[in-house]
Design a protein around this motif. Structure first.
Motif, PDB file in Angstrom:
ATOM      1  N   ILE A   1     -10.855 -10.422  -1.293  1.00 57.14           N
ATOM      2  CA  ILE A   1      -9.608  -9.856  -0.804  1.00 57.14           C
ATOM      3  C   ILE A   1     -10.037  -8.331  -0.837  1.00 57.14           C
ATOM      4  O   ILE A   1     -10.596  -7.691  -1.474  1.00 57.14           O
ATOM      5  N   LYS A   2      -9.232  -7.533   0.169  1.00 56.73           N
ATOM      6  CA  LYS A   2      -9.228  -6.007   0.185  1.00 56.73           C
ATOM      7  C   LYS A   2      -7.939  -5.547   0.487  1.00 56.73           C
ATOM      8  O   LYS A   2      -7.104  -6.107   1.178  1.00 56.73           O
ATOM      9  N   SER A   3      -7.612  -4.570  -0.349  1.00 56.31           N
ATOM     10  CA  SER A   3      -6.314  -3.914  -0.256  1.00 56.31           C
ATOM     11  C   SER A   3      -6.087  -3.036   1.230  1.00 56.31           C
ATOM     12  O   SER A   3      -7.188  -2.113   1.426  1.00 56.31           O
ATOM     13  N   VAL A   4      -5.030  -3.231   1.849  1.00 57.30           N
ATOM     14  CA  VAL A   4      -4.924  -2.458   3.012  1.00 57.30           C
ATOM     15  C   VAL A   4      -3.546  -1.551   3.016  1.00 57.30           C
ATOM     16  O   VAL A   4      -2.438  -2.174   2.618  1.00 57.30           O
ATOM     17  N   VAL A   5      -3.583  -0.410   3.273  1.00 57.64           N
ATOM     18  CA  VAL A   5      -2.454   0.541   3.288  1.00 57.64           C
ATOM     19  C   VAL A   5      -1.894   0.574   4.586  1.00 57.64           C
ATOM     20  O   VAL A   5      -2.642   0.650   5.475  1.00 57.64           O
ATOM     21  N   LEU A   6      -0.558   0.265   4.486  1.00 56.83           N
ATOM     22  CA  LEU A   6       0.344   0.284   5.729  1.00 56.83           C
ATOM     23  C   LEU A   6       1.244   1.339   5.760  1.00 56.83           C
ATOM     24  O   LEU A   6       1.763   1.937   4.674  1.00 56.83           O
ATOM     25  N   ARG A   7       1.467   1.789   6.751  1.00 60.97           N
ATOM     26  CA  ARG A   7       2.704   2.829   6.979  1.00 60.97           C
ATOM     27  C   ARG A   7       3.864   2.046   7.478  1.00 60.97           C
ATOM     28  O   ARG A   7       4.105   1.257   8.348  1.00 60.97           O
ATOM     29  N   THR A   8       4.843   2.311   6.695  1.00 57.05           N
ATOM     30  CA  THR A   8       6.275   1.859   6.999  1.00 57.05           C
ATOM     31  C   THR A   8       6.797   2.742   8.069  1.00 57.05           C
ATOM     32  O   THR A   8       6.405   3.669   8.480  1.00 57.05           O
ATOM     33  N   ALA A   9       8.143   2.146   8.515  1.00 57.66           N
ATOM     34  CA  ALA A   9       8.983   2.926   9.723  1.00 57.66           C
ATOM     35  C   ALA A   9       9.482   4.191   9.059  1.00 57.66           C
ATOM     36  O   ALA A   9       9.787   5.075   9.945  1.00 57.66           O
ATOM     37  N   ALA A  10       9.704   4.332   7.857  1.00 58.64           N
ATOM     38  CA  ALA A  10      10.176   5.269   7.088  1.00 58.64           C
ATOM     39  C   ALA A  10       9.099   6.279   6.752  1.00 58.64           C
ATOM     40  O   ALA A  10       9.447   7.181   5.790  1.00 58.64           O
ATOM     41  N   ASN A  11       8.002   6.325   7.377  1.00 58.71           N
ATOM     42  CA  ASN A  11       7.112   7.122   6.948  1.00 58.71           C
ATOM     43  C   ASN A  11       6.431   7.033   5.461  1.00 58.71           C
ATOM     44  O   ASN A  11       6.077   7.826   4.693  1.00 58.71           O
ATOM     45  N   GLY A  12       6.847   5.667   5.116  1.00 61.29           N
ATOM     46  CA  GLY A  12       6.400   5.579   3.758  1.00 61.29           C
ATOM     47  C   GLY A  12       5.020   4.666   3.658  1.00 61.29           C
ATOM     48  O   GLY A  12       4.444   4.332   4.550  1.00 61.29           O
ATOM     49  N   THR A  13       4.659   4.224   2.561  1.00 59.99           N
ATOM     50  CA  THR A  13       3.427   3.424   2.211  1.00 59.99           C
ATOM     51  C   THR A  13       3.627   2.004   1.691  1.00 59.99           C
ATOM     52  O   THR A  13       4.314   1.934   0.832  1.00 59.99           O
ATOM     53  N   ASP A  14       2.952   1.196   2.379  1.00 60.68           N
ATOM     54  CA  ASP A  14       2.899   0.018   1.709  1.00 60.68           C
ATOM     55  C   ASP A  14       1.413  -0.590   1.637  1.00 60.68           C
ATOM     56  O   ASP A  14       0.683  -0.357   2.353  1.00 60.68           O
ATOM     57  N   TYR A  15       1.257  -1.716   0.591  1.00 54.13           N
ATOM     58  CA  TYR A  15       0.054  -2.312   0.330  1.00 54.13           C
ATOM     59  C   TYR A  15       0.190  -3.949   0.723  1.00 54.13           C
ATOM     60  O   TYR A  15       1.052  -4.398   0.689  1.00 54.13           O
ATOM     61  N   THR A  16      -0.941  -4.208   1.382  1.00 53.28           N
ATOM     62  CA  THR A  16      -1.098  -5.532   1.480  1.00 53.28           C
ATOM     63  C   THR A  16      -2.587  -6.109   1.328  1.00 53.28           C
ATOM     64  O   THR A  16      -3.454  -5.157   1.061  1.00 53.28           O
ATOM     65  N   VAL A  17      -2.704  -7.328   0.945  1.00 53.51           N
ATOM     66  CA  VAL A  17      -4.319  -8.008   1.000  1.00 53.51           C
ATOM     67  C   VAL A  17      -4.831  -8.376   2.220  1.00 53.51           C
ATOM     68  O   VAL A  17      -3.802  -9.094   2.897  1.00 53.51           O
ATOM     69  N   ASP A  18      -5.855  -8.608   2.550  1.00 44.78           N
ATOM     70  CA  ASP A  18      -6.423  -9.026   3.685  1.00 44.78           C
ATOM     71  C   ASP A  18      -7.586  -9.753   3.210  1.00 44.78           C
ATOM     72  O   ASP A  18      -8.462  -9.315   2.505  1.00 44.78           O
TER      73      ASP A  18
END
Length: 546
Positions: free
Chosen positions: A204-221
């Motif tokens: 598993i690798k953590s992936v940083v995502l950009r939200t529509a409100a210019n925020g950050t979110d994390y997900t695993v891949d």
């Protein structure tokens, strides 16, 4: 009468193992430079009373030896072991290569058996415990053993070697052998199971995502799958045992060069080294793209199964069977390659003769695969001929494959049966056999000597104990039996003497000619001066002095 006398003079009697053989002297001269061609009455085994030569040898083999002198053809007796026959021929001074062609195959069977036994000796299949002297000779401190100056390490080193390399030498060695087999099986099982999809865990690798409100979110891949970590610890434990075992066996080995060059040990080195190299690459070179290629070399760990040959005599015999059948296997491979090339070429052109839109044989190299599968009678069915000519070629290819494989296989099977049967026979033999001590000859050589009469009176020459049976003059010769007349001594008297005291006078075979002695005047005077003599000699001496 003269003709009979000449015939008797030309004959010779040979007593071999209690069986008397009679032949002509000229017959024994047919093969020069042999023991029988050099017979003389001066030999120690000549009996002057029975007028025969005695040989304490195998009478059955001698019958064939004497027949060789008569006919010039040497045959092998089927009821005699080959080494015994060779030993007898060597004693009589004959060449074993003169055996007739009709007996050659039967005669040479013992040589194949001896080669087989020599191979089994090298395989070291016996479980008999060696003696202390044999152990000292094996480890190279024989001199210290004889001097009694063995050190602590010289006492301990053979014991350690027996524990780790001879599984049947003791109970402790059996326990260590079971442990070694256990770790080998666990290592192989772990190597196979860790490739199963159900035994793998995702990476598993953590992936940083950009939200529509210019925020950050994390997900695993899930980027990859890897074997469960438990397999890594199992491999560590197993390879720790293999490393310890290699080091101990190397330190305690009697011959370091043989230990290093052993094929099974080489497999063990490479398999253990591949584990440590894999560890180093995962630790320091995991970022390289081709680092996983070392996993391919880890397949050598499966070859550790050959270490089981130290624990199984059957595997040793199987490997030795393939070694002994190397010529047959080479012949098998040669005919297979020859047939594959021929039929691949034939089917390629046969499929192109007729219209064939679904032709599977686009080239001869593809036909090589089809020919190999067909000749080995596997038949995957991925490539099949479609035309009638191609089917005919395929039928010939299948028949040729059956015959090609079937011819060398019986030889390989017979080699395995031969090694296995000899191994079973050796296992049933007693480990300790009764030693046969060499027996000194009871009669000494016929050397001139002078014995002694009772009371210290010197007797005539040849009256000693070892010449007891040779004191009588050879008057038992056939010419004496024919009435030619006895010889008379210097005083014109004939003395009759039975050296053994009894038996000769009543023996029908000697009734026609009794053994006689001749005395010189000096011996008679010596007997008169002493006044002591045998009672059997008293009357002849008195007659001589009168």
């Amino acid at each position: 009468m003269n003709l009979i006398n000449m015939d008797a003079e030309n004959r010779v009697v040979l007593n071999v193992g209690g069986i008397r053989h009679e032949t002509y002297k000229a017959t024994l001269k047919k093969i020069p430079a042999t023991r029988l061609s050099r017979l003389t009455e001066a030999l120690a085994n000549y009996d002057p009373i029975l007028n025969e030569y005695f040989f304490d040898r195998h009478p059955g083999v001698f019958a064939q030896v004497l027949n060789y002198y008569r006919t010039g053809k040497l045959h092998y007796p089927s009821d005699v072991c080959g080494p015994l026959f060779e030993e007898e021929l060597e004693f009589w001074g004959l060449d074993a290569n003169q055996v007739e062609p009709c007996c050659w195959m039967t005669y040479t069977q013992h040589r194949d058996t001896q080669e087989t036994l020599a191979v089994l000796d090298r395989l070291d299949l016996d479980t008999e415990k060696p003696s202390d002297e044999e152990i000292a000779r094996k480890f190279g401190f024989e001199e210290d053993y004889y001097k009694g100056t063995l050190s602590w390490w010289q006492h301990t080193k053979p014991k350690i070697w027996s524990l780790f390399d001879e599984p049947y030498s003791s109970t402790a060695a059996k326990i260590i052998g079971v442990m070694s087999v256990f770790f080998i099986c666990v290592s192989i099982l772990s190597f196979c199971l860790k490739t199963h999809p159900d035994m793998k865990v995702p990476v598993i690798k953590s992936v940083v995502l950009r939200t529509a409100a210019n925020g950050t979110d994390y997900t695993v891949d899930k980027i990859d799958t890897d074997a469960h970590v438990a397999f890594f610890y199992i491999e560590c434990i197993c390879n720790a045992w293999f490393t310890f075992e290699i080091l101990v066996r190397f330190v305690a080995s009697p011959n370091k060069c043989e230990f290093i060059n052993s094929s099974v040990n080489i497999i063990d080195y490479i398999a253990t080294a591949s584990f440590y190299i894999d560890l180093l690459l995962r630790k320091f070179a995991s970022h390289l793209e081709n680092a996983d290629i070392m996993e391919f070399f880890s397949i050598i760990r499966i070859m550790r199964l050959f270490k089981l040959t130290r624990h199984s005599s059957g595997l040793k015999i199987l490997i030795q069977t393939f070694r002994a059948s190397a010529k047959e296997l080479t012949l098998l491979v040669f005919f297979l390659v020859l047939g594959i090339v021929i039929f691949a070429s034939l089917v390629y052109y046969a499929e192109r003769i007729q219209a064939n839109p679904h032709n599977d044989f686009k080239s001869i190299p593809l036909g090589l695969w089809w020919a190999l599968v067909t000749m080995t009678t596997v038949g995957y069915g991925d490539m099949v001929p479609k035309t009638y000519i191609g089917m005919f070629v395929g039928a010939l290819c299948a028949l040729a494959g059956v015959l090609t494989i079937a011819l060398p296989v019986p030889v390989i099977v017979s080699n395995f049966a031969m090694y296995y049967s000899h191994t079973q026979a050796r296992a049933k033999l007693p480990k300790k056999r009764r030693r046969v001590l060499p027996v000194e000859p009871t009669r000494g050589p016929r050397l001139p000597g002078q014995g002694a009469l009772p009371g210290g009176l010197p007797g005539p020459p040849g009256m000693g104990p070892q010449h007891r049976r040779m004191n009588a003059v050879k008057t038992n010769h056939p010419k004496d039996m024919l009435g030619i007349g006895p010889k008379t001594g210097a005083l014109g008297v004939t003395a009759s003497l039975n050296p053994n005291g009894v038996g000769l006078d009543t023996n029908p075979a000697l009734a026609m000619g009794k053994p006689k002695l001749e005395f010189s005047p000096s011996q008679v005077n010596l007997a008169q001066d002493s006044g002591q003599c045998y009672t059997t000699l008293k009357s002849p001496i008195a007659a001589a002095t009168n």
